[in-house]
Design a protein around this motif. Structure first.
Motif, PDB file in Angstrom:
ATOM      1  N   LEU A   1       0.836  -1.195   0.000  1.00 26.55           N
ATOM      2  CA  LEU A   1       0.000   0.000   0.000  1.00 26.55           C
ATOM      3  C   LEU A   1       0.876   1.253   0.000  1.00 26.55           C
ATOM      4  CD1 LEU A   1      -2.836   1.035  -0.106  1.00 26.55           C
ATOM      5  CD2 LEU A   1      -2.978   0.827   2.394  1.00 26.55           C
ATOM      6  N   ALA A   2       2.018   1.186   0.652  1.00 27.12           N
ATOM      7  CA  ALA A   2       2.973   2.295   0.579  1.00 27.12           C
ATOM      8  C   ALA A   2       3.426   2.502  -0.858  1.00 27.12           C
ATOM      9  CB  ALA A   2       4.165   2.022   1.480  1.00 27.12           C
ATOM     10  N   ALA A   3       3.719   1.394  -1.550  1.00 26.59           N
ATOM     11  CA  ALA A   3       4.147   1.484  -2.952  1.00 26.59           C
ATOM     12  C   ALA A   3       3.040   2.054  -3.824  1.00 26.59           C
ATOM     13  CB  ALA A   3       4.564   0.101  -3.452  1.00 26.59           C
ATOM     14  N   ARG A   4       1.794   1.640  -3.594  1.00 27.32           N
ATOM     15  CA  ARG A   4       0.671   2.141  -4.390  1.00 27.32           C
ATOM     16  C   ARG A   4       0.438   3.627  -4.136  1.00 27.32           C
ATOM     17  NH1 ARG A   4      -3.892   0.026  -6.699  1.00 27.32           N
ATOM     18  NH2 ARG A   4      -2.402  -1.514  -7.468  1.00 27.32           N
ATOM     19  N   THR A   5       0.594   4.055  -2.889  1.00 31.95           N
ATOM     20  CA  THR A   5       0.420   5.474  -2.566  1.00 31.95           C
ATOM     21  C   THR A   5       1.446   6.320  -3.310  1.00 31.95           C
ATOM     22  OG1 THR A   5      -0.433   4.875  -0.383  1.00 31.95           O
ATOM     23  CG2 THR A   5       0.328   7.141  -0.686  1.00 31.95           C
ATOM     24  N   LEU A   6       2.686   5.850  -3.353  1.00 29.65           N
ATOM     25  CA  LEU A   6       3.719   6.576  -4.094  1.00 29.65           C
ATOM     26  C   LEU A   6       3.485   6.482  -5.603  1.00 29.65           C
ATOM     27  CD1 LEU A   6       6.963   5.707  -2.090  1.00 29.65           C
ATOM     28  CD2 LEU A   6       5.638   7.833  -2.060  1.00 29.65           C
TER      29      LEU A   6
ATOM     30  N   LEU B   1       2.160   9.695 -10.469  1.00 25.96           N
ATOM     31  CA  LEU B   1       1.348   9.971 -11.649  1.00 25.96           C
ATOM     32  C   LEU B   1       0.981  11.450 -11.720  1.00 25.96           C
ATOM     33  CD1 LEU B   1      -0.989   6.851 -11.587  1.00 25.96           C
ATOM     34  CD2 LEU B   1       0.811   7.340 -13.254  1.00 25.96           C
ATOM     35  N   GLU B   2       0.774  12.068 -10.564  1.00 23.92           N
ATOM     36  CA  GLU B   2       0.435  13.485 -10.531  1.00 23.92           C
ATOM     37  C   GLU B   2       1.669  14.381 -10.470  1.00 23.92           C
ATOM     38  OE1 GLU B   2      -2.415  14.495  -7.546  1.00 23.92           O
ATOM     39  OE2 GLU B   2      -3.688  12.757  -7.977  1.00 23.92           O
ATOM     40  N   HIS B   3       2.752  13.873  -9.910  1.00 26.80           N
ATOM     41  CA  HIS B   3       3.970  14.667  -9.730  1.00 26.80           C
ATOM     42  C   HIS B   3       5.180  13.873 -10.254  1.00 26.80           C
ATOM     43  CE1 HIS B   3       1.851  17.601  -7.199  1.00 26.80           C
ATOM     44  NE2 HIS B   3       1.262  16.559  -6.644  1.00 26.80           N
ATOM     45  N   PRO B   4       5.307  13.739 -11.575  1.00 24.58           N
ATOM     46  CA  PRO B   4       6.371  12.894 -12.126  1.00 24.58           C
ATOM     47  C   PRO B   4       7.777  13.416 -11.884  1.00 24.58           C
ATOM     48  CG  PRO B   4       5.260  14.117 -13.871  1.00 24.58           C
ATOM     49  CD  PRO B   4       4.465  14.332 -12.623  1.00 24.58           C
ATOM     50  N   HIS B   5       7.904  14.649 -11.403  1.00 18.33           N
ATOM     51  CA  HIS B   5       9.239  15.191 -11.114  1.00 18.33           C
ATOM     52  C   HIS B   5       9.648  14.993  -9.661  1.00 18.33           C
ATOM     53  CE1 HIS B   5       8.297  18.089 -14.646  1.00 18.33           C
ATOM     54  NE2 HIS B   5       8.858  16.971 -15.085  1.00 18.33           N
ATOM     55  N   ASP B   6       8.805  14.351  -8.877  1.00 24.94           N
ATOM     56  CA  ASP B   6       9.138  14.071  -7.478  1.00 24.94           C
ATOM     57  C   ASP B   6      10.047  12.842  -7.453  1.00 24.94           C
ATOM     58  OD1 ASP B   6       9.271  13.347  -4.791  1.00 24.94           O
ATOM     59  OD2 ASP B   6       7.212  14.010  -4.377  1.00 24.94           O
ATOM     60  N   LEU B   7      11.345  13.099  -7.533  1.00 28.00           N
ATOM     61  CA  LEU B   7      12.311  12.003  -7.612  1.00 28.00           C
ATOM     62  C   LEU B   7      12.333  11.157  -6.347  1.00 28.00           C
ATOM     63  CD1 LEU B   7      15.572  13.204  -9.422  1.00 28.00           C
ATOM     64  CD2 LEU B   7      14.281  11.108  -9.855  1.00 28.00           C
ATOM     65  N   LEU B   8      12.082  11.777  -5.206  1.00 24.94           N
ATOM     66  CA  LEU B   8      12.070  11.010  -3.957  1.00 24.94           C
ATOM     67  C   LEU B   8      10.961   9.969  -3.996  1.00 24.94           C
ATOM     68  CD1 LEU B   8      13.180  10.601  -1.082  1.00 24.94           C
ATOM     69  CD2 LEU B   8      11.534  12.338  -0.311  1.00 24.94           C
ATOM     70  N   ALA B   9       9.792  10.354  -4.478  1.00 27.27           N
ATOM     71  CA  ALA B   9       8.678   9.405  -4.577  1.00 27.27           C
ATOM     72  C   ALA B   9       8.997   8.291  -5.565  1.00 27.27           C
ATOM     73  CB  ALA B   9       7.403  10.134  -4.991  1.00 27.27           C
TER      74      ALA B   9
ATOM     75  N   ALA C   1       9.008   4.320 -16.248  1.00 34.75           N
ATOM     76  CA  ALA C   1       8.633   4.583 -17.641  1.00 34.75           C
ATOM     77  C   ALA C   1       7.514   5.624 -17.731  1.00 34.75           C
ATOM     78  CB  ALA C   1       8.197   3.284 -18.312  1.00 34.75           C
ATOM     79  N   ARG C   2       6.602   5.601 -16.781  1.00 33.27           N
ATOM     80  CA  ARG C   2       5.492   6.559 -16.805  1.00 33.27           C
ATOM     81  C   ARG C   2       5.977   7.991 -16.626  1.00 33.27           C
ATOM     82  NH1 ARG C   2       1.751   3.301 -12.439  1.00 33.27           N
ATOM     83  NH2 ARG C   2       1.361   1.430 -13.698  1.00 33.27           N
ATOM     84  N   ALA C   3       7.053   8.149 -15.869  1.00 28.47           N
ATOM     85  CA  ALA C   3       7.545   9.499 -15.573  1.00 28.47           C
ATOM     86  C   ALA C   3       8.490  10.028 -16.638  1.00 28.47           C
ATOM     87  CB  ALA C   3       8.252   9.502 -14.217  1.00 28.47           C
ATOM     88  N   LEU C   4       9.170   9.143 -17.357  1.00 32.76           N
ATOM     89  CA  LEU C   4      10.224   9.567 -18.282  1.00 32.76           C
ATOM     90  C   LEU C   4       9.790  10.625 -19.293  1.00 32.76           C
ATOM     91  CD1 LEU C   4      12.389   6.425 -19.111  1.00 32.76           C
ATOM     92  CD2 LEU C   4      13.233   8.701 -18.536  1.00 32.76           C
ATOM     93  N   PRO C   5       8.594  10.523 -19.897  1.00 34.41           N
ATOM     94  CA  PRO C   5       8.223  11.543 -20.887  1.00 34.41           C
ATOM     95  C   PRO C   5       8.158  12.960 -20.329  1.00 34.41           C
ATOM     96  CG  PRO C   5       6.825   9.608 -21.106  1.00 34.41           C
ATOM     97  CD  PRO C   5       7.599   9.435 -19.842  1.00 34.41           C
TER      98      PRO C   5
END
Length: 436
Positions: A104-109, A114-122, A144-148
């Motif tokens: 659930l921690a992984a799903r929350t991140l 998905l909303e903040h693809p530049h949040d590298l910590l997440a 892969a979802r964040a790369l674009p």
């Protein structure tokens, strides 16, 4: 205040932000002292919500049960402070992990990214959770979802490439994994995770000389950090692959175990290397005794089954029946809890632990019985393909030792063919055309 990627940071000051960014930069490279800098950020701005959150993440990512109370304390401090929606997601994910809800921690991140693809910590902590929970596909696809949304001129771009490289490697795309990983190192030579992704490729393809050159030819990863011991372990595996036991032992007694590590992530590497040497019939003397003592606290935790397995190796090989008995009781109790480790144990961990204990006791038929049952789903309790290969090696050894030569030959045949395929070699026999 905002971070380098434009995210608002509740309660930050200029001085605290500088320390926070250093901590993030070091965490991305898995080097230096990110916890020290996170604590400096808290000291400079006690109401800096994400600095407290970062401390919690750093206590959790090592998978040491003894650090979980520290993570909970840092989380409580963060929850008492203002937080925007993004920061609140971080705190929710930390809370799930502290409660043993790894997935659930992984799903929350995942949702946060998905909303903040530049949040590298997440992204980074999310991929670590994918690794710990055995979510092989999301190891790759989360990144892969964040790369674009990224471009090469953005701070930390190397880390995104390194993470994607590891996800590709664990999904068998060795060519692209190596390409992305090497590019990440060109951008940031200290990126130990990218270094690690490439050495994984070379391990899985059996490219021993390339692996040794890659590790000895790069200096950045050798700095003290969260992954240095593990990367030394990978170098030792390449020497073992060349039957250079002396070189592997030198690394074991030097950078891998010479400093007598107590962190679970490093003790895993010590146990795993000693076990591989044991399977080869190498006399390792009294080395297991010290390792078992350093694992002793794990016997009563029941926090993470993957750690339990490596602790059990040390307990059994050191003759610590007391610790094995305690671990057995702990695992039985852990299987009844409503958390993810109960699932890790039921799916893989309990049987794998029983298998290595039986192996040390000379009950090789029991080892075969337990390991054959879990081969197809062993990733369900975490680790990498390279780490879990220890289970296959143990199974082959016990198949031979228990008078099951046909099984041993079959396992060795599949292993040899897979190795050739991974290395890009042609099959040893001509393939027949398909029937129509």
């Amino acid at each position: 205040m905002q971070d380098l990627h434009g995210h608002a940071l509740s309660g930050a000051s200029a001085q605290a932000l500088d320390a926070f960014e250093i901590a993030l930069r070091e965490l991305r490279c898995l080097s230096g002292d990110p916890l020290g800098h996170a604590e400096a950020a808290v000291a400079a701005a006690p109401e800096f919500t994400m600095a407290h959150a970062l401390r919690a993440w750093l206590f959790l990512v090592g998978t040491d049960a003894g650090a979980v109370p520290l993570a909970r304390e840092a989380l409580a401090q963060a929850r008492a402070l203002p937080a925007d929606a993004r920061e609140a997601r971080h705190l929710a994910a930390i809370g799930h992990w502290c409660a043993g809800r790894w997935r659930l921690a992984a799903r929350t991140l995942e949702d946060l990214s998905l909303e903040h693809p530049h949040d590298l910590l997440a992204l980074q902590l999310g991929q670590q959770l994918d690794f710990f929970t055995g979510d092989q596909r999301l190891l790759r696809d989360r990144i892969a979802r964040a790369l674009p949304a990224w471009s090469p001129d953005m701070p930390g771009y190397h880390a995104l490439l390194g993470m994607y490289a590891f996800g590709l490697e664990e999904n068998g795309d060795f060519h692209n994994a190596e390409r992305y990983g090497r590019r990440a190192i060109e951008l940031e030579p200290r990126d130990a995770w990218a270094q690690h992704a490439v050495v994984h490729v070379l391990e899985m393809q059996g490219r021993r000389d390339d692996g040794i050159r890659w590790m000895t030819g790069q200096a950045g990863w050798k700095q003290c950090g969260l992954l240095a011991v593990h990367n030394w372990w990978h170098l030792a595996l390449h020497y073992l692959g060349l039957d250079d036991v002396d070189a592997a032992l030198q690394l074991l007694d030097g950078p891998i175990d010479g400093h007598r590590p107590t962190l679970a992530l490093e003790l895993i590497d010590v146990s795993a290397l000693l076990w591989r040497l044991r399977l080869r019939g190498v006399d390792v003397g009294e080395r297991w005794v010290s390792v078992a003592e350093r694992w002793s606290a794990c016997a009563g935790h029941g926090w993470y089954a993957f750690n339990d397995l490596h602790a059990a190796m040390a307990f059994a090989c050191a003759g610590r029946a007391d610790l094995l008995e305690q671990l057995d009781a702990t695992q039985r109790a852990a299987q009844t809890r409503a958390d993810d480790n109960a699932g890790f144990l039921l799916a893989v961990g309990r049987a794998a632990t029983e298998a290595v204990i039986a192996h040390v006791a000379g009950d090789h038929r029991r080892t075969v019985e337990r390991l054959r049952d879990l081969r197809s789903h062993a990733r369900a309790f975490g680790g990498s393909d390279a780490q879990r290969d220890l289970l296959d090696q143990t199974l082959i050894h016990s198949a031979r030792a228990s008078g099951q030569p046909a099984l041993a030959r079959g396992l060795e045949a599949e292993r040899s063919l897979l190795a050739r395929q991974r290395a890009g070699a042609r099959p040893a026999v001509a393939l027949q055309p398909a029937m129509h």
